[in-house]
Design a protein around this motif. Structure first.
Motif, PDB file in Angstrom:
ATOM      1  N   SER A 165       3.932   2.404  55.166  1.00 23.64           N
ATOM      2  CA  SER A 165       4.938   3.843  53.910  1.00 23.64           C
ATOM      3  C   SER A 165       5.653   2.827  54.272  1.00 23.64           C
ATOM      4  O   SER A 165       7.217   3.733  54.118  1.00 23.64           O
ATOM      5  CB  SER A 165       4.850   4.653  54.901  1.00 23.64           C
ATOM      6  N   LYS A 166       6.553   2.060  54.699  1.00 21.66           N
ATOM      7  CA  LYS A 166       7.846   1.699  54.398  1.00 21.66           C
ATOM      8  C   LYS A 166       7.924   0.173  55.363  1.00 21.66           C
ATOM      9  O   LYS A 166       7.852  -0.204  55.948  1.00 21.66           O
ATOM     10  CB  LYS A 166       9.143   2.232  55.457  1.00 21.66           C
ATOM     11  N   LEU A 167       8.956  -0.595  55.109  1.00 19.10           N
ATOM     12  CA  LEU A 167       8.875  -1.985  55.659  1.00 19.10           C
ATOM     13  C   LEU A 167      10.501  -1.746  56.390  1.00 19.10           C
ATOM     14  O   LEU A 167      11.147  -1.404  55.924  1.00 19.10           O
ATOM     15  CB  LEU A 167       9.690  -3.107  54.163  1.00 19.10           C
ATOM     16  N   PRO A 168      10.809  -2.121  57.922  1.00 19.17           N
ATOM     17  CA  PRO A 168      11.876  -1.704  58.717  1.00 19.17           C
ATOM     18  C   PRO A 168      12.385  -2.921  58.177  1.00 19.17           C
ATOM     19  O   PRO A 168      12.979  -4.126  57.628  1.00 19.17           O
ATOM     20  CB  PRO A 168      10.744  -2.499  59.799  1.00 19.17           C
ATOM     21  N   PRO A 169      13.662  -2.925  58.276  1.00 22.96           N
ATOM     22  CA  PRO A 169      14.941  -3.744  58.180  1.00 22.96           C
ATOM     23  C   PRO A 169      14.308  -4.983  58.580  1.00 22.96           C
ATOM     24  O   PRO A 169      15.014  -5.649  58.948  1.00 22.96           O
ATOM     25  CB  PRO A 169      16.207  -2.788  58.522  1.00 22.96           C
ATOM     26  N   LYS A 170      14.365  -4.953  60.328  1.00 24.82           N
ATOM     27  CA  LYS A 170      13.549  -6.450  61.055  1.00 24.82           C
ATOM     28  C   LYS A 170      12.708  -6.665  60.303  1.00 24.82           C
ATOM     29  O   LYS A 170      13.140  -8.543  60.673  1.00 24.82           O
ATOM     30  CB  LYS A 170      13.551  -6.070  62.411  1.00 24.82           C
ATOM     31  N   PHE A 171      12.429  -7.049  59.271  1.00 25.03           N
ATOM     32  CA  PHE A 171      11.604  -7.697  58.375  1.00 25.03           C
ATOM     33  C   PHE A 171      12.156  -8.704  57.962  1.00 25.03           C
ATOM     34  O   PHE A 171      11.935  -9.672  57.827  1.00 25.03           O
ATOM     35  CB  PHE A 171      10.509  -7.356  57.915  1.00 25.03           C
ATOM     36  N   PRO A 172      12.720  -8.266  56.828  1.00 21.88           N
ATOM     37  CA  PRO A 172      13.839  -9.065  55.939  1.00 21.88           C
ATOM     38  C   PRO A 172      14.728  -9.880  56.905  1.00 21.88           C
ATOM     39  O   PRO A 172      15.163 -10.980  55.960  1.00 21.88           O
ATOM     40  CB  PRO A 172      14.139  -7.908  54.682  1.00 21.88           C
ATOM     41  N   GLU A 173      15.602  -9.642  57.798  1.00 19.99           N
ATOM     42  CA  GLU A 173      16.791 -10.049  58.722  1.00 19.99           C
ATOM     43  C   GLU A 173      15.398 -10.895  59.174  1.00 19.99           C
ATOM     44  O   GLU A 173      16.011 -12.249  59.354  1.00 19.99           O
ATOM     45  CB  GLU A 173      16.708  -8.438  59.700  1.00 19.99           C
ATOM     46  N   ARG A 174      14.462 -10.869  59.593  1.00 16.06           N
ATOM     47  CA  ARG A 174      13.701 -12.252  60.517  1.00 16.06           C
ATOM     48  C   ARG A 174      13.563 -13.536  59.269  1.00 16.06           C
ATOM     49  O   ARG A 174      12.891 -13.888  59.916  1.00 16.06           O
ATOM     50  CB  ARG A 174      12.072 -10.737  61.290  1.00 16.06           C
ATOM     51  N   PHE A 175      12.302 -12.909  58.310  1.00 16.38           N
ATOM     52  CA  PHE A 175      12.180 -13.831  57.673  1.00 16.38           C
ATOM     53  C   PHE A 175      12.916 -13.697  56.468  1.00 16.38           C
ATOM     54  O   PHE A 175      12.567 -13.633  55.172  1.00 16.38           O
ATOM     55  CB  PHE A 175      10.146 -13.174  57.092  1.00 16.38           C
ATOM     56  N   LEU A 217       7.586 -12.100  48.238  1.00 19.24           N
ATOM     57  CA  LEU A 217       6.640 -10.908  49.011  1.00 19.24           C
ATOM     58  C   LEU A 217       5.843 -10.364  48.248  1.00 19.24           C
ATOM     59  O   LEU A 217       6.643  -9.422  47.525  1.00 19.24           O
ATOM     60  CB  LEU A 217       7.548 -10.740  49.307  1.00 19.24           C
ATOM     61  N   ASN A 218       5.092 -10.401  48.863  1.00 18.84           N
ATOM     62  CA  ASN A 218       3.505  -9.447  48.183  1.00 18.84           C
ATOM     63  C   ASN A 218       2.986  -7.474  48.624  1.00 18.84           C
ATOM     64  O   ASN A 218       2.932  -7.725  49.773  1.00 18.84           O
ATOM     65  CB  ASN A 218       1.838  -9.775  47.992  1.00 18.84           C
ATOM     66  N   LEU A 219       4.349  -7.046  48.272  1.00 17.47           N
ATOM     67  CA  LEU A 219       4.292  -5.678  48.741  1.00 17.47           C
ATOM     68  C   LEU A 219       3.086  -4.066  48.173  1.00 17.47           C
ATOM     69  O   LEU A 219       3.151  -2.988  48.169  1.00 17.47           O
ATOM     70  CB  LEU A 219       5.197  -4.716  48.902  1.00 17.47           C
ATOM     71  N   SER A 220       2.454  -5.060  47.157  1.00 15.35           N
ATOM     72  CA  SER A 220       1.705  -3.924  46.772  1.00 15.35           C
ATOM     73  C   SER A 220       0.075  -3.144  47.494  1.00 15.35           C
ATOM     74  O   SER A 220       0.058  -3.488  47.884  1.00 15.35           O
ATOM     75  CB  SER A 220       0.571  -4.549  45.052  1.00 15.35           C
ATOM     76  N   HIS A 221      -0.286  -2.176  46.105  1.00 15.63           N
ATOM     77  CA  HIS A 221      -1.232  -1.285  46.703  1.00 15.63           C
ATOM     78  C   HIS A 221      -1.084  -0.682  48.035  1.00 15.63           C
ATOM     79  O   HIS A 221      -1.369  -0.941  49.560  1.00 15.63           O
ATOM     80  CB  HIS A 221      -2.212  -2.158  46.918  1.00 15.63           C
ATOM     81  N   ASN A 222       0.492  -0.313  48.782  1.00 17.23           N
ATOM     82  CA  ASN A 222       0.720   0.137  49.905  1.00 17.23           C
ATOM     83  C   ASN A 222       1.225   1.945  49.575  1.00 17.23           C
ATOM     84  O   ASN A 222       0.826   2.829  47.773  1.00 17.23           O
ATOM     85  CB  ASN A 222       1.312  -0.431  50.726  1.00 17.23           C
ATOM     86  N   GLN A 223       2.081   2.838  50.293  1.00 12.05           N
ATOM     87  CA  GLN A 223       2.864   3.781  50.548  1.00 12.05           C
ATOM     88  C   GLN A 223       4.229   3.643  50.627  1.00 12.05           C
ATOM     89  O   GLN A 223       4.353   4.962  51.033  1.00 12.05           O
ATOM     90  CB  GLN A 223       2.056   4.790  51.052  1.00 12.05           C
ATOM     91  N   ILE A 224       4.939   2.867  50.083  1.00 13.24           N
ATOM     92  CA  ILE A 224       6.236   2.500  50.362  1.00 13.24           C
ATOM     93  C   ILE A 224       6.783   3.521  48.769  1.00 13.24           C
ATOM     94  O   ILE A 224       6.370   2.995  48.168  1.00 13.24           O
ATOM     95  CB  ILE A 224       6.107   0.931  49.856  1.00 13.24           C
ATOM     96  N   CYS A 225       8.093   4.306  49.305  1.00 13.06           N
ATOM     97  CA  CYS A 225       8.673   4.393  48.203  1.00 13.06           C
ATOM     98  C   CYS A 225       9.819   4.694  48.273  1.00 13.06           C
ATOM     99  O   CYS A 225      11.088   4.787  47.524  1.00 13.06           O
ATOM    100  CB  CYS A 225       8.741   5.978  48.818  1.00 13.06           C
ATOM    101  N   LYS A 226      10.947   3.240  49.114  1.00  9.74           N
ATOM    102  CA  LYS A 226      11.964   2.690  49.771  1.00  9.74           C
ATOM    103  C   LYS A 226      12.141   1.887  50.200  1.00  9.74           C
ATOM    104  O   LYS A 226      11.123   1.759  51.019  1.00  9.74           O
ATOM    105  CB  LYS A 226      13.242   4.104  50.300  1.00  9.74           C
ATOM    106  N   LEU A 227      13.595   1.076  49.648  1.00  8.51           N
ATOM    107  CA  LEU A 227      13.439  -0.637  50.148  1.00  8.51           C
ATOM    108  C   LEU A 227      13.738  -0.389  51.113  1.00  8.51           C
ATOM    109  O   LEU A 227      15.386  -0.090  50.699  1.00  8.51           O
ATOM    110  CB  LEU A 227      13.289  -1.681  49.253  1.00  8.51           C
ATOM    111  N   PRO A 228      14.526  -1.223  52.505  1.00 11.54           N
ATOM    112  CA  PRO A 228      15.723  -1.349  53.239  1.00 11.54           C
ATOM    113  C   PRO A 228      16.531  -1.817  52.779  1.00 11.54           C
ATOM    114  O   PRO A 228      16.229  -3.191  51.831  1.00 11.54           O
ATOM    115  CB  PRO A 228      15.619  -1.946  54.442  1.00 11.54           C
TER     116      PRO A 228
END
Length: 211
Positions: free
Chosen positions: A86-96, A102-113
């Motif tokens: 449902s969400k991408l945590p801020p530390k993910f782009p900070e770390r990688f 980046l493929n985030l398709s077919h999830n339940q995400i409505c916003k990005l950090p």
């Protein structure tokens, strides 16, 4: 006093129910265990290939374990598709920060950090089949982005002129199956330096979204 036979029947029903719940619990535990093993195995594989494939891993969130498992790996490709994130945590782009695809398709995400903008090397971003109603502004800060796939969401308005100004490397943007409003469609009639894929409105329900 209740007849003994009724008490025996009730006791038998309770035993069956208890066994059912125990069996379901065991199955659930095994499924969860399999999912964890799958994540660990794929992280181990990514240490060699720099390509982390966590698609179809039944993930509801990004496991904290991947930050430890991938700490010495320069990850370049990451696939998180077909989960229930449902969400991408801020530390993910900070770390990688070195990810290029980046493929985030077919999830339940409505916003990005906002921290997504730290992924300076990102060239391809797929957010299709999610729950976006607007395009995250942080995408405009991905200076190396060449391909944006945002199809099958609920996006109404897109400022393609801001893309032209901010995304100098953009070659293609896919907005098919989104209820784009008339001002956005009008903008697409103008000459843009990148290719835009979209679905022309032919459903009155989509047009109603403008009102």
């Amino acid at each position: 006093m209740r007849p003994p036979i009724e008490e025996e029947i009730e006791a038998a029903e309770v035993e069956v129910a208890d066994n059912h719940y125990a069996a379901m619990s065991l199955v659930t535990t095994r499924i969860a265990g399999n999912a964890v093993c799958r994540v660990v195995n794929r992280c181990n594989e990514a240490q060699e290939s720099c390509n982390l494939d966590l698609s179809e891993c039944q993930l509801m969130q990004i496991p904290d374990a991947i930050y430890l498992l991938m700490q010495n790996t320069h990850l370049t490709i990451c696939d998180l598709s077909n989960n229930v994130i449902s969400k991408l945590p801020p530390k993910f782009p900070e770390r990688f920060t070195g990810i290029t695809e980046l493929n985030l398709s077919h999830n339940q995400i409505c916003k990005l950090p906002d921290q997504l903008s730290e992924m300076k090397s990102l060239q391809k971003l797929d957010i299709s089949y999610n729950s976006f109603v607007e395009l995250p502004e942080t995408i405009n800060r991905l200076s190396d982005l060449c391909t944006l796939i945002a199809s099958h969401n609920f996006i109404i308005n897109v400022d393609f002129k801001s893309f032209e100004v901010c995304l100098k490397q953009l070659k293609e943007a896919d907005f098919t199956e989104n209820p784009l409003n008339q001002p956005t469609l009008n903008m697409l009639e103008e000459k843009l330096p990148f290719r835009v894929l979209y679905t022309a409105p032919n459903d009155e329900d989509w047009r109603d979204l403008d009102n």
